[in-house]
Design a protein around this motif. Structure first.
Motif: not given
Length: 577
Positions: A49-69
């Motif tokens: 587990a991790c925080k949903n917080l991007c290291k770059h500028q604190g953005g929120l992550f969502i599912r990456d639709i290009e990621d097949v795995d």
């Protein structure tokens, strides 16, 4: 500044029902009361587990639709991508790692996310490494998890187990300790004891030491269950035990300091340690499953950890259902391989200059435990070291009792022939005889104790233990050496739903376990209010269960949470006299 004790904060708590909804792969969860968002990655029964917080500028992550795995998430601000299965950012490549949170499964199969604060406490007040003279820092392996460290003019010893058994009578030393072990212990300026298990906290060893030096300084972490909870009972006189807060540097002299860290999986009992001399870190993770919640200093001078496996009664002591000999052998083989790969990966990730596998050097040498000895295969240290060397520059050390590593020499030139001095030719490495008698006699003495003259001790004991309101019925059977019923021994039921002792199993639906225990060990444990590790990790029981599930709350209670003072048998005997 003033260093503050490291604390663990609960960020998110999931109920058993919510845990049951976790899907393989990526899961998003929010904490309603704080508004904070988290990502959980599930792989079989392992959760990261991790925080949903991007290291770059604190953005929120969502599912990456290009990621097949189904392993990566994408930041809504600048499309940075994070692979949650490895916690590494994949876009931009090779940039950052996401800080992992500590995942703790609680007994009812709920789940907690914890954050350790500060997460990397060793970074407070950093020191740059200075050059070490030859002979200035020397590490000598004695046995099992016991190392003797010379650090300038100070000496420190880890986890001294040099004589006698551990876990009642189940574990014995594999290696013959150097003949001068007691002199070495007496010379120590500090002794670190990582946790209360008897292969690390060895009362027979400490008794010998205390007879020579009762005021020897001993250091332990501030665990919920004190490491020395049983000191009074043990009869060992030690007058200088120091309990140290987690994650705070303890300054020994101007060159030497150490810091004790907690384990993320067993914070109530397990600890590990970083020793630093002139800026060089020696990291000993001992038996921790997730030391410091999985975050450790990189590029330490020397790292040592356990590696061998086999420190549990599972699955060797189980029978019935799926527990055929073939299944057990297969399971042990695959568990050991997983452990080996996990340790190798950990060492490669942390990149210490030198790595030493230790704390797995025990053997089930009592003849009555031949079956366990034959089936409970351990990992081989050279196999692990070869795995590490395959694609990393880490230097490895397979320790032999009395061998000494000179840290100054090894850091300067790992090929230096005097970097590791092996014990002299003809030194005995493996034990071939153990002094079984006196230790077995101590256990046997409990069998005839007057506590056990009539069955009222059973209610007294389980009431003292304090475990109830749980739908489990156990049948306890006292046995001889071969786990056949002991003539005149007790065979009884305990119903933990209402803590009753029925004559037959209740008619309601209930979980059931049958526990056969060697009579000397179970009576010794009952009489002295000891933890059931002696029975379970010591291979002194045989178990069957229906249904075949692990009752974490039950075992955790009897292995870690029993009362700190033994049952009051004196008053019991007066009343039932």
């Amino acid at each position: 500044g003033m260093d503050r004790q490291q604390t663990a904060e609960i960020l998110l708590s999931l109920s058993p029902a919510e845990v049951a909804t976790l899907k393989e792969g990526i899961n998003f969860f929010g904490n309603k009361s704080t508004g904070k968002e988290y990502i959980l990655f599930k792989h079989k029964d392992h959760v990261k587990a991790c925080k949903n917080l991007c290291k770059h500028q604190g953005g929120l992550f969502i599912r990456d639709i290009e990621d097949v795995d189904g392993r990566s998430v994408k930041c809504t601000k600048h499309n940075w991508k994070l692979d949650v299965s490895t916690m590494k950012y994949v876009n931009p490549p090779g940039s950052f790692c996401q800080d992992e949170l500590v995942v703790e499964m609680d007994g009812d199969n709920g789940l907690l996310l914890l954050e350790l604060n500060p997460p990397n406490p060793w970074d407070s007040d950093p020191r740059s490494p200075e050059e070490l003279a030859f002979g200035e820092v020397q590490i000598t392996y004695l046995t099992h998890a016991c190392m003797d460290l010379k650090l300038g003019d100070k000496r420190m010893v880890f986890d001294p187990w040099l004589i006698g058994p551990a876990f009642a009578r189940g574990w014995w030393l594999l290696h013959e300790p150097p003949p001068d072990w007691l002199e070495r212990l007496c010379k120590a300026d500090l002794i670190y004891i990582s946790h209360m298990h008897s292969d690390h906290l060895s009362y027979p060893t400490l008794k010998k030491l205390s007879e020579r030096r009762t005021d020897i300084p001993i250091y332990v972490g501030d665990t919920e269950r004190p490491v020395f909870w049983n000191l009074d009972q043990s009869g060992v006189q030690l007058t200088n035990i120091n309990v140290v807060p987690f994650g705070v540097w303890q300054q020994v002299d101007k060159n030497l300091r150490f810091m004790i860290l907690m384990d993320g999986v067993h914070p109530e009992m397990d600890t590990c340690i970083i020793v630093e001399y002139k800026g060089h870190k020696i990291m000993n993770t001992v038996d921790c499953t997730r030391p410091n919640g999985g975050r450790l200093p990189e590029k330490a001078a020397l790292m040592m950890s356990d590696f061998a496996g086999g420190a549990s009664g599972f699955p060797m002591t189980f029978s019935g259902g799926k527990f055929t000999e073939e299944w057990k052998a297969q399971f042990i083989k695959s568990e050991r391989r997983k452990l080996l790969n996990y340790k190798a990966q950990l060492v490669k990730d942390l990149q210490p200059r030198i790595y030493c596998p230790f704390a797995g050097y025990f053997v089930e040498s009592h003849p009555s435990d031949k079956y366990i000895k034959d089936t409970n295969i351990k990992n081989d240290p050279s196999q692990l070291n070869n795995l590490i060397k395959k694609n990393s520059d880490v230097v490895t050390w397979t320790p032999r009792p009395g061998a000494t590593l000179d840290l100054g020499r090894m850091l300067k030139d790992p090929a230096d022939s005097k970097g590791i001095v092996e014990p002299p030719e003809g030194t005995k490495i493996y034990k071939d005889s153990w002094d079984f008698e006196p230790y077995l006699n101590t256990l046997k003495a409990a069998v005839g104790d007057k506590i056990f003259l009539n069955s009222s001790w059973i209610r007294e004991y389980f009431t003292w233990a304090g475990f109830k309101d749980y739908n489990l019925v156990i049948r306890m059977i006292e046995t001889d050496e071969d786990f056949k019923p002991f003539p005149g021994g007790y065979d009884y039921l305990v119903d933990f739903l209402d803590l009753s002792f029925p004559n037959e199993r209740p008619s309601r639906e209930h979980a059931y376990e049958e526990i056969r225990s060697r009579v000397d060990v179970i009576r010794y444990v009952v009489k002295n209010g000891l933890l059931w590790d002696d029975l379970y990790i010591g291979f002194q029981t045989r178990l069957q269960r229906d249904p075949d599930i692990y009752h974490h709350l039950f075992w955790n209670h009897f292995q870690i949470k029993l009362p700190l003072t033994p049952p009051n048998w004196g008053s019991f005997l007066m009343h039932c006299g």
